[in-house]
Design an enzyme around this catalytic site. Sequence first.
Site, short mmCIF file in Angstrom:
data_model
loop_
_atom_site.label_atom_id
_atom_site.label_comp_id
_atom_site.label_asym_id
_atom_site.label_seq_id
_atom_site.Cartn_x
_atom_site.Cartn_y
_atom_site.Cartn_z
N ASP A 108 0.85 -1.18 0.00
CA ASP A 108 0.00 0.00 0.00
C ASP A 108 0.90 1.25 0.00
OD1 ASP A 108 -3.02 0.91 0.49
OD2 ASP A 108 -1.81 2.04 1.92
N HIS A 303 -7.06 -6.50 -1.01
CA HIS A 303 -6.02 -5.50 -0.80
C HIS A 303 -5.04 -5.84 0.32
CE1 HIS A 303 -4.13 -1.59 -0.89
NE2 HIS A 303 -4.38 -1.42 0.39
#
Length: 327
Positions: A108, A303
């Site tokens: 991320d 994610h």
Amino acid sequence: MSALETMMPKPQRAQVNGVEIGWYEAGPRTGVPIVLCHGFPELAFSWRHQIKALADAGRWVIAPDQRGYGISEKPGDVPAYGINQLTGDLMALLDHLGVEKAIFCGHDWGGFVVWQAPLIHPDRVAGVIGLNTPFLPRAPVDPIAIMRARFGPDMYIVWFQTPDEPEAVLGADVGKTMSFFMRRPADVPVTPQPNASGSTFAFKDLLQQWNSAVDPREPLLTPEEMAVFVEAFQSGGFFGPVSWYRNFTANWEGSADLPTRIDGVPCLMITAELDAVLPPSSAEPMPAFIGDLETVMVAGSGHWTQQEKPDEVNRLMLDWLDRRFPL
């Protein structure tokens, strides 16, 4: 004992680069260390599965709570969270530990940091592992302007440019916020739908309207693991984490003279099949900008890949490390 105490090494702290940084360290202090850099809204704790697996394999592992997060210092001014400060913290931590070079692994926002590290500090980076976040060349214009035009004014990164409101909304009910984010993907990939203003990825609206009882996504964390995140953000707030995003424009302005390619550094890109924000397609341009690149995909992962599919991520990382950085 808390999950933090049972699943993580003992925390360490030091003054580096003008701030106090806390980190967790495991494995023998030999070879090239792997520095694990978390994203938003996460912690070094997000790497708990990788810390153990890498250390058990004889690897030296360092996982900091980066500035603004967890047990690390949280400066109160937005410019303190620019990319030069974030990468500078990592290099200063290496100095503190007496390390010349490290392999940097980021997920991320941490992925953005580790891809910038060899451009800003080329002599300190032995290798890079990107998790979900691809390396992208410098945008032709301010990236916030691009995101506003493409995704609308309520897209979360554009909204994060607003003073005060984002951290207030995220911090109003930290348990709800973290439960909203920390979910496994739905069985069928969900295409983000625009809100009333035409914006996609409008997390403010989604969070305020969210009801866990009707969310088809399964929780990612155990209650004990969730408590680690909730306690950290209840204590530390969201100003620092959101301020990383508030430096997008300044980072772009300051990168005009940086290299546009990464050469001479072995790189591994791990994508996630079901990541709606950073899909595997976002990594497709990378071979044109990185001289030594391997790309692999984790099937069935959303994610939060290192927490959703830890065994697969550990296997991919160790396979690459054993080939490119044998002990």
